[in-house]
Scaffold this active site. Structure first.
Site, PDB file in Angstrom:
ATOM      1  N   HIS A 141       0.849  -1.180   0.000  1.00 51.42           N
ATOM      2  CA  HIS A 141       0.000   0.000   0.000  1.00 51.42           C
ATOM      3  C   HIS A 141       0.886   1.232   0.000  1.00 51.42           C
ATOM      4  CE1 HIS A 141      -3.922  -1.838   0.194  1.00 51.42           C
ATOM      5  NE2 HIS A 141      -3.519  -2.648   1.168  1.00 51.42           N
ATOM      6  N   ASP A 147      -0.211   6.863  -3.874  1.00 46.60           N
ATOM      7  CA  ASP A 147      -1.453   6.506  -4.559  1.00 46.60           C
ATOM      8  C   ASP A 147      -1.858   7.537  -5.605  1.00 46.60           C
ATOM      9  OD1 ASP A 147      -1.752   4.167  -3.212  1.00 46.60           O
ATOM     10  OD2 ASP A 147      -3.373   4.824  -1.911  1.00 46.60           O
TER      11      ASP A 147
END
Length: 370
Positions: free
Chosen positions: A121, A150
């Site tokens: 992540h 992200d």
């Protein structure tokens, strides 16, 4: 510009949203059931798109996706490496049908490398890229929002890559694959810090540099009501204006980039900022070049006079959200349309591909589309 987006989470949908905001016709291929939760953010990230619900695990579903790719300028997907190929919608299959296609792939680790097939992540990608280490107090790194890998180093770099590749495709007639890895994009965002390391003006130790909170003129201060103001007066003239407004006498203190004077200046600023509320300081510094701003919550940001004057936030489908950016002088875009429900445009999109009502009904009866 026609874009096909294979549904996913986070940076892929964000890239599709940005392209839709810029005027692209984005067709979102979603799973017939399950998958992403609209309440978890997709209601904003899917704005401005059309939705078709297709089971890509069936040969007929893969054929629908290939048919859409055949008519598209750009396709974006965010699967782990190899998944699109197993579904029959990988780069070779899509470019075989449309040699001018730009095939954009967004992953955390990239399509190759020792970590490419492992999970991760945002926090993992920025850790490996070196961006997490400089953030936070001296004793430990702080966890930032997942904006760096992200969305900044991921979704936004994917948009940059596919648009650059589209220019090339329209010039040469040949498409290509864009491998947008969040670890690569995050590393790119740290270019100025690497320049500092090479030039000797950036230290690897946290809270020892003028942009990481060590300098008292680039930091956050608590106010009397427990809120905060942000101070960003890096240049001497801005620092002079702030100190003048606060009544801080800098005579006797070293130059602003001499760390020996930072503790005393910080002490004085901290004492003064604790004497008024955040909003009182915001009013005092509302004009001029002192570079002092209130630290606003996400909700408060939507109501600030500057963001309201620029319509930085808009309401779409009952959701308050950031407006499309950047802005253009000639090709002004209207407000985005609300995110579609899953499969809302299935019939319309299949009809655009030339399928008859009977063929569409057959696909629905077989569970290929919804």
């Amino acid at each position: 510009m026609a874009v096909v987006e294979l549904a996913g989470l986070g940076p892929g949908p964000f890239a599709g949203m940005v392209l839709a905001d810029l005027g692209a016709d984005v067709t979102l291929i979603e799973r017939p059931s399950g998958g992403v939760d609209y309440a978890a953010g997709q209601a904003i990230l899917n704005r401005g798109k059309r939705s078709i619900a297709v089971d890509l695990k069936t040969p007929q579903g893969a054929e629908v996706a290939l048919g859409l790719a055949e008519e598209a300028d750009i396709l974006i997907e965010g699967f782990r490496p190899g998944v699109a190929e197993r579904l029959g919608v990988g780069p070779d299959a899509c470019l075989g049908r449309n040699p001018r296609l730009v095939y954009g792939r967004i992953t955390g680790w990239g399509q190759e490398g020792p970590l490419s097939h492992t999970a991760g992540h945002d926090i993992n990608y920025i850790a490996i890229a070196g961006a997490l280490h400089p953030i936070g107090p001296p004793e430990r790194p702080s966890v930032p929002l997942n904006l760096i890998a992200d969305y900044g180093g991921g979704g936004m770099l994917l948009v940059t890559g596919v648009l650059a590749a589209l220019v090339s495709a329209r010039t040469t007639g040949e498409g290509q694959v864009v491998d947008a890895a969040m670890v690569d994009g995050t590393a790119l965002l740290t270019a100025i810090m690497h320049a500092g390391l090479a030039g000797g003006w950036w230290q690897t130790q946290r809270r020892s540099n003028f942009l990481d909170g060590a300098a008292p003129f680039y930091d956050v201060y608590e106010t009397s009501d427990g809120r905060h103001v942000a101070v960003g007066c890096l240049e001497e003239k801005f620092l002079e204006e702030m100190c003048s407004r606060l009544g801080v006498d800098r005579r006797g203190l070293p130059h602003r980039f001499d760390p020996s004077g930072w503790p005393e200046l910080r002490r004085r600023l901290a004492e003064i900022f604790r004497t008024k509320t955040r909003d009182e300081w915001a009013e005092q510094f509302a004009d001029g070049d002192a570079c002092v701003s209130p630290v606003l919550s996400l909700t408060e940001a939507t109501r600030h006079p500057h963001t309201r004057a620029r319509s930085t936030f808009v309401e779409v489908g009952g959701w308050t959200q950031p407006a499309p950016a950047p802005r253009f002088s000639e090709t002004v875009a209207g407000p985005p349309s609300p995110a579609p429900t899953r499969g809302e445009h299935t019939n319309e999109i299949l009809a655009d591909l030339g399928l008859s009502p009977a063929q569409i009904d057959k696909l629905r009866d077989e569970g290929v589309v919804v």
